[in-house]
Design an enzyme around this catalytic site. Structure first.
Site, PDB file in Angstrom:
ATOM      1  N   GLY A  17     -13.717  -3.120  -0.016  1.00  0.00           N
ATOM      2  CA  GLY A  17     -15.090  -2.616  -0.032  1.00  0.00           C
ATOM      3  C   GLY A  17     -15.313  -1.517  -1.053  1.00  0.00           C
TER       4      GLY A  17
ATOM      5  N   ARG B 234       0.828  -1.221   0.000  1.00  0.00           N
ATOM      6  CA  ARG B 234       0.000   0.000   0.000  1.00  0.00           C
ATOM      7  C   ARG B 234       0.856   1.262   0.000  1.00  0.00           C
ATOM      8  NH1 ARG B 234      -5.205  -1.895   3.539  1.00  0.00           N
ATOM      9  NH2 ARG B 234      -6.410  -2.419   1.701  1.00  0.00           N
TER      10      ARG B 234
ATOM     11  N   GLY C 202      -8.999  -9.004  -1.375  1.00  0.00           N
ATOM     12  CA  GLY C 202      -7.730  -9.533  -0.870  1.00  0.00           C
ATOM     13  C   GLY C 202      -7.501 -10.986  -1.243  1.00  0.00           C
TER      14      GLY C 202
ATOM     15  N   LYS D 259     -19.196 -15.263   2.012  1.00  0.00           N
ATOM     16  CA  LYS D 259     -20.489 -14.771   2.506  1.00  0.00           C
ATOM     17  C   LYS D 259     -21.215 -13.839   1.549  1.00  0.00           C
ATOM     18  CE  LYS D 259     -19.432 -14.660   7.432  1.00  0.00           C
ATOM     19  NZ  LYS D 259     -19.046 -13.691   8.458  1.00  0.00           N
TER      20      LYS D 259
HETATM   21  P1  ADP Z   1     -12.163 -11.506  -1.204  1.00  0.00           P
HETATM   22  O1  ADP Z   1     -11.138 -11.310  -0.113  1.00  0.00           O
HETATM   23  O2  ADP Z   1     -11.543 -11.753  -2.531  1.00  0.00           O
HETATM   24  O3  ADP Z   1     -13.199 -10.430  -1.223  1.00  0.00           O
HETATM   25  P2  ADP Z   1     -13.800 -13.193   0.452  1.00  0.00           P
HETATM   26  O4  ADP Z   1     -13.036 -12.722   1.646  1.00  0.00           O
HETATM   27  O5  ADP Z   1     -15.187 -12.737   0.278  1.00  0.00           O
HETATM   28  O6  ADP Z   1     -12.954 -12.870  -0.867  1.00  0.00           O
HETATM   29  O7  ADP Z   1     -13.859 -14.782   0.458  1.00  0.00           O
HETATM   30  C1  ADP Z   1     -12.706 -15.586   0.515  1.00  0.00           C
HETATM   31  C2  ADP Z   1     -12.914 -16.784   1.388  1.00  0.00           C
HETATM   32  O8  ADP Z   1     -14.044 -17.554   0.973  1.00  0.00           O
HETATM   33  C3  ADP Z   1     -11.721 -17.704   1.331  1.00  0.00           C
HETATM   34  O9  ADP Z   1     -11.120 -17.778   2.597  1.00  0.00           O
HETATM   35  C4  ADP Z   1     -12.328 -19.061   0.924  1.00  0.00           C
HETATM   36  O10 ADP Z   1     -11.776 -20.151   1.627  1.00  0.00           O
HETATM   37  C5  ADP Z   1     -13.785 -18.892   1.301  1.00  0.00           C
HETATM   38  N1  ADP Z   1     -14.611 -19.829   0.528  1.00  0.00           N
HETATM   39  C6  ADP Z   1     -14.772 -19.889  -0.796  1.00  0.00           C
HETATM   40  N2  ADP Z   1     -15.560 -20.915  -1.132  1.00  0.00           N
HETATM   41  C7  ADP Z   1     -15.916 -21.528   0.008  1.00  0.00           C
HETATM   42  C8  ADP Z   1     -16.714 -22.678   0.327  1.00  0.00           C
HETATM   43  N3  ADP Z   1     -17.308 -23.373  -0.637  1.00  0.00           N
HETATM   44  N4  ADP Z   1     -16.836 -23.023   1.629  1.00  0.00           N
HETATM   45  C9  ADP Z   1     -16.251 -22.303   2.595  1.00  0.00           C
HETATM   46  N5  ADP Z   1     -15.483 -21.218   2.361  1.00  0.00           N
HETATM   47  C10 ADP Z   1     -15.324 -20.835   1.093  1.00  0.00           C
HETATM   48 MG    MG Z   2     -11.269 -11.654   2.028  1.00  0.00          MG
END
Ligand code: ADP
Ligand code: MG
Length: 406
Positions: free
Chosen positions: A382, A40, A359, A206
């Site tokens: 976000g 960053r 991330g 989520k």
């Molecule tokens: P980003 O950081 O790219 O925004 P998120 O933080 O929303 O992504 O989601 C990433 C997490 O989602 C990872 O730790 C991954 O393990 C989890 N994940 C993805 N698919 C599944 C699944 N089917 N069951 C449980 N966790 C999951």
């Molecule tokens: Mg994440």
């Protein structure tokens, strides 16, 4: 309307002037308070170097962590100032106060081309409360405010939104820094006129954290491909059983609502990789989504889904991606995410605009070794999601508008 950037300022507006810069120095700290990852800081260097070389007296503001409106020595920006000095190859001053007599003294001691980092803005409750008097005090004495903190632009805080308005009330300029400008160009302007088909790939753990984004995206895009644990909740909303997989029961109605807006747009996995536990070395099975049994946990999308999603990505004009398709941290469940990352990179090679944010998604793109083939990797979590969804970010809205060329 497009916002002014530091490139729109005359040399005279910068030379010798006190320029207040809001950066995103919310870096991870490691042992003994050292900066564990300086990505960053590096992203802000183009803005800072430009200001320094044009003779500005640069005063930097940032938050770090969540101190909750009170000083917390573990979240001091002092180590950040030190690392910034190393990266900029110059002395960077640090003041252990954000405002007040000590901060004013440090500001007044700044020479042309000098850089000062003030203490963590979130050591003060006024920051997140967006206190107008506090914003005025931050802006006082400065002629220009530069917002380069894209990662916090979706928050209307005193050092992002409030100070920009205060600066403009005082007839000063409030402009975007180069990092901010770059993010706005890709995630804002480019997506407003996205080449079609416009495909969003959304996954991760989520729905709850991404509801507004899903609602915004489903209206904007031609296809919304949903994977990850998030897809489980959508499958339940379609009346399927997902066994013991991660489901947000309280979001089923939201999933149903999103699907009702874009019946033909929302594409869910048709098959999945399941196991009784999502752990390294787990015994996995590929099953159709209507064949998931009690005791099964979904860990990744299946090969037919990968093919289906890859085909959509391959024919897209624009792809935005946030959230992995499975538990990619565990090798056995990384296949869907990594294969689609390669498909996205291939699409980008062929001229598709591919934007990745989040991330874990960036980590997945790195694991797939495709980051340098993608069009844009967004630094803001976000903020990038909200911008992709078409939202106006308060930290951006508060900046001065660029005069339209006649
Ligand atoms: P980003 O950081 O790219 O925004 P998120 O933080 O929303 O992504 O989601 C990433 C997490 O989602 C990872 O730790 C991954 O393990 C989890 N994940 C993805 N698919 C599944 C699944 N089917 N069951 C449980 N966790 C999951
Ligand atoms: Mg994440």
């Amino acid at each position: 309307m497009a916002k002014k950037t530091i490139e729109d300022l005359d040399a005279g507006a910068i030379d010798g002037r006190l320029v207040l810069v809001r950066a995103d120095f919310n870096v991870p700290l490691g042992a003994r308070g050292r900066v564990a990852d300086d990505t960053r800081l590096k992203r802000t260097l183009p803005t800072l170097k430009r200001l320094v070389s044009h003779g500005a007296r640069v005063v930097l503001l940032s938050h770090l962590g969540r101190p909750g409106g009170a000083p917390d020595p573990r979240l001091s920006l002092k180590p950040v100032a030190k690392r910034l000095g190393v990266l900029m190859k110059m002395d960077v001053a640090f003041c252990p106060k954000t405002l007040g007599a000590a901060a004013n003294k440090a500001r007044s001691k700044l020479k042309k081309g000098g850089v000062l980092v003030l203490e963590n803005t979130r050591f003060h409750a006024e920051e997140t409360a967006n206190d107008p008097a506090w914003s005025e005090a931050l802006a006082e004495g400065a002629q220009v405010f530069v917002n380069d903190a894209f990662g916090t632009a979706h928050r209307a805080h005193a050092s992002t939104e409030g100070v920009a308005r205060a600066m403009r009330r005082a007839e000063g300029e409030a402009v975007a820094g180069l990092l901010m400008e770059h993010e706005l160009r890709f995630l804002g302007e480019a997506l407003d006129e996205a080449a079609r088909p416009f495909v969003a790939v959304i996954g991760g753990a989520k729905i709850s954290g991404k509801i507004d984004v899903l609602k915004g995206l489903v209206r904007r895009v031609d296809r919304l491909l949903i994977g990850g644990a998030m897809a489980n909740t959508f499958l339940v909303a379609r009346g399927l059983d997902v066994g013991d997989s991660l489901v947000e029961e309280d979001q089923v109605a939201v999933a149903r609502e999103i699907m009702s807006v874009g019946q033909e747009k929302v594409i869910l996995p048709v098959d999945v990789l399941v196991a009784s536990e999502i752990v390294p070395g787990a015994t996995t099975r590929v099953v159709a989504t209507y064949e998931i049994q009690a005791g099964d946990r979904v860990g990744d999308i299946g090969p037919d889904s990968v093919e289906l999603f890859a085909r959509e990505i391959g024919s897209a004009g624009t792809v935005v991606w946030n959230g992995p398709m499975g538990v990619f941290e565990v090798d056995a469940f990384a296949g869907g995410t990594l294969t689609l990352a390669e498909a996205a990179a291939k699409a980008a090679d062929d001229g598709c605009m591919v934007i990745v944010g989040g991330g874990d998604s960036i980590a997945a793109a790195e694991a797939a070794g495709v980051t340098n083939r993608l069009t844009h990797i967004s630094t803001g979590g976000g903020a990038s999601l909200e911008l992709m969804a078409g939202a106006v970010l308060p930290g951006v809205a508060a900046l001065s508008d660029r005069e339209e060329e006649a």
